[in-house]
Design a protein around this motif. Structure first.
Motif, mmCIF file in Angstrom:
data_model
loop_
_atom_site.group_PDB
_atom_site.id
_atom_site.type_symbol
_atom_site.label_atom_id
_atom_site.label_comp_id
_atom_site.label_asym_id
_atom_site.label_seq_id
_atom_site.Cartn_x
_atom_site.Cartn_y
_atom_site.Cartn_z
ATOM 1 N N LEU A 66 0.813 -1.215 0.000
ATOM 2 C CA LEU A 66 0.000 0.000 0.000
ATOM 3 C C LEU A 66 0.845 1.263 0.000
ATOM 4 N N THR A 67 2.019 1.220 0.625
ATOM 5 C CA THR A 67 2.827 2.430 0.805
ATOM 6 C C THR A 67 3.283 3.072 -0.503
ATOM 7 N N PRO A 68 3.844 2.318 -1.483
ATOM 8 C CA PRO A 68 4.285 2.974 -2.726
ATOM 9 C C PRO A 68 3.175 3.721 -3.464
ATOM 10 N N PRO A 69 1.953 3.147 -3.644
ATOM 11 C CA PRO A 69 0.899 3.932 -4.284
ATOM 12 C C PRO A 69 0.526 5.196 -3.509
ATOM 13 N N LEU A 70 0.536 5.116 -2.176
ATOM 14 C CA LEU A 70 0.203 6.296 -1.373
ATOM 15 C C LEU A 70 1.258 7.388 -1.508
ATOM 16 N N LEU A 71 2.513 6.991 -1.686
ATOM 17 C CA LEU A 71 3.588 7.968 -1.760
ATOM 18 C C LEU A 71 3.820 8.496 -3.173
ATOM 19 N N PHE A 72 3.745 7.602 -4.160
ATOM 20 C CA PHE A 72 4.190 7.979 -5.503
ATOM 21 C C PHE A 72 3.103 7.912 -6.582
ATOM 22 N N LYS A 73 1.965 7.277 -6.291
ATOM 23 C CA LYS A 73 0.926 7.121 -7.316
ATOM 24 C C LYS A 73 -0.448 7.493 -6.767
ATOM 25 N N ARG A 74 -0.489 8.621 -6.065
ATOM 26 C CA ARG A 74 -1.756 9.027 -5.437
ATOM 27 C C ARG A 74 -2.826 9.342 -6.465
ATOM 28 N N LYS A 129 -3.291 8.029 -9.472
ATOM 29 C CA LYS A 129 -3.832 6.772 -9.996
ATOM 30 C C LYS A 129 -4.720 6.092 -8.964
ATOM 31 N N LEU A 130 -4.326 6.187 -7.701
ATOM 32 C CA LEU A 130 -5.117 5.604 -6.622
ATOM 33 C C LEU A 130 -6.458 6.307 -6.474
ATOM 34 N N ALA A 131 -6.445 7.642 -6.657
ATOM 35 C CA ALA A 131 -7.688 8.417 -6.539
ATOM 36 C C ALA A 131 -8.620 8.175 -7.731
ATOM 37 N N GLN A 132 -8.048 7.966 -8.921
ATOM 38 C CA GLN A 132 -8.858 7.743 -10.118
ATOM 39 C C GLN A 132 -9.580 6.406 -10.087
ATOM 40 N N ASN A 133 -8.923 5.383 -9.586
ATOM 41 C CA ASN A 133 -9.529 4.040 -9.552
ATOM 42 C C ASN A 133 -9.258 3.388 -8.196
ATOM 43 N N PRO A 134 -9.905 3.875 -7.132
ATOM 44 C CA PRO A 134 -9.603 3.351 -5.794
ATOM 45 C C PRO A 134 -9.974 1.878 -5.626
ATOM 46 N N VAL A 135 -11.100 1.432 -6.220
ATOM 47 C CA VAL A 135 -11.540 0.046 -6.060
ATOM 48 C C VAL A 135 -10.569 -0.905 -6.753
ATOM 49 N N GLY A 136 -10.229 -0.588 -7.998
ATOM 50 C CA GLY A 136 -9.299 -1.440 -8.739
ATOM 51 C C GLY A 136 -7.930 -1.466 -8.102
ATOM 52 N N SER A 137 -7.463 -0.304 -7.630
ATOM 53 C CA SER A 137 -6.152 -0.242 -6.978
ATOM 54 C C SER A 137 -6.137 -1.049 -5.690
ATOM 55 N N LEU A 138 -7.231 -0.947 -4.923
ATOM 56 C CA LEU A 138 -7.301 -1.696 -3.664
ATOM 57 C C LEU A 138 -7.357 -3.200 -3.923
ATOM 58 N N GLN A 139 -8.080 -3.601 -4.975
ATOM 59 C CA GLN A 139 -8.120 -5.022 -5.319
ATOM 60 C C GLN A 139 -6.734 -5.538 -5.691
ATOM 61 N N HIS A 140 -6.014 -4.736 -6.455
ATOM 62 C CA HIS A 140 -4.640 -5.125 -6.841
ATOM 63 C C HIS A 140 -3.745 -5.246 -5.610
ATOM 64 N N ILE A 141 -3.865 -4.287 -4.679
ATOM 65 C CA ILE A 141 -3.050 -4.314 -3.456
ATOM 66 C C ILE A 141 -3.398 -5.529 -2.606
ATOM 67 N N LEU A 142 -4.704 -5.832 -2.476
ATOM 68 C CA LEU A 142 -5.128 -6.997 -1.698
ATOM 69 C C LEU A 142 -4.626 -8.297 -2.323
ATOM 70 N N LYS A 143 -4.722 -8.387 -3.653
ATOM 71 C CA LYS A 143 -4.263 -9.586 -4.348
ATOM 72 C C LYS A 143 -2.762 -9.791 -4.147
#
Length: 264
Positions: free
Chosen positions: A90-98, A100-114
């Protein structure tokens, strides 16, 4: 993460160096005897004169056999490490890809969980394989099936096969993570090899040895950093995305100046 009691570890080291011998009283009875009492077993279960260390002692008192112990190790390892890996992914997207995380939070969270589940499964499998491979070697196959000398099983074959088999857990991770693991493991393997080859000469206590070792460390570190920083300027694609993101943030002004000079 393997949650191995240090008294059991010391006993295995004793078998290796000859201070714990099956069938003999070497003065170390209290080591596993007291451990067995803590597990709710009899003191005599951990005495070397009684023969091999029982599996129940190796299993931390769990009475249902090697297979159930391996399954419990997997579950405990997965639960214990999941939060750690979730934070790591979770840390790299929060620091460097905010963005992208804001545009697709559900897809990003699914990728992080997987990714977190896969990494947690990898480490839990690593722990399980090393425990169960040792159990198979020292009990199921070596002792019960082939009747191999227990000392050989415990001081050589068990640790050797367990250490070899646990590496197969890396196949669970994706190719990108396998490369990162290789970069993490190879320096430690080289250190272990050089320690065995050079150690006897290094420990003679000559005054110049620590200074030479320190100088070599500085040279290797400086060369490594120079290679990575040079790649950031010339061929950024050669640097791994995680390192590229961190270095890009640290060196953002220097890289902008370099880009401006190239444009001119």
């Amino acid at each position: 993460m393997a949650q191995m009691d240090e008294r059991l570890l010391f006993a295995l080291r004793g078998i290796r160096d000859g201070t714990w011998v099956y069938g003999k009283d070497t003065g170390n009875n209290d080591l596993l005897g007291n451990y067995c009492v803590d597990l709710g077993l009899s003191y005599h279960s951990g005495i070397p004169t009684r023969g091999r260390i029982p599996c129940r002692v190796v299993h931390g008192g769990q009475p249902w056999g090697c297979e159930v112990h391996a399954l419990s190790r997997f579950i405990k390892g997965f639960i214990k490490v999941f939060l750690l890996y979730f934070t790591v992914h979770l840390t790299p997207p929060l620091l460097f890809k905010r963005s992208k995380l804001a545009q697709n939070p559900v897809g990003s969270l699914q990728h992080i969980l997987k990714a977190s589940i896969r990494s947690s499964t990898f480490l839990a499998t690593f722990i399980t394989l090393i425990w169960y491979s040792i159990c198979l070697t020292r009990t199921r196959i070596g002792h019960q099936l082939l009747g191999v000398n227990q000392k050989i099983l415990d001081d050589t074959l068990g640790p050797l096969i367990g250490s070899a088999m646990c590496g197969l857990s890396l196949l669970i991770e994706n190719q990108h993570r396998r490369g990162e693991m290789a970069l993490y493991v190879v320096p430690r393997a080289l250190f272990s090899l050089t320690e065995r080859l050079i150690g006897p000469w290094h420990r003679r206590g000559r005054w110049w040895e620590p200074k030479l070792a320190e100088m070599m460390e500085i040279i290797v570190f400086a060369g490594s950093v120079t290679t990575v920083v040079g790649a950031m300027y010339k061929e950024k694609e050669m640097v791994r995305s995680s390192a590229r993101g961190i270095l890009g943030w640290i060196m953002k002004y220097e890289l902008k100046e370099e880009s401006s000079e190239h444009l001119k």
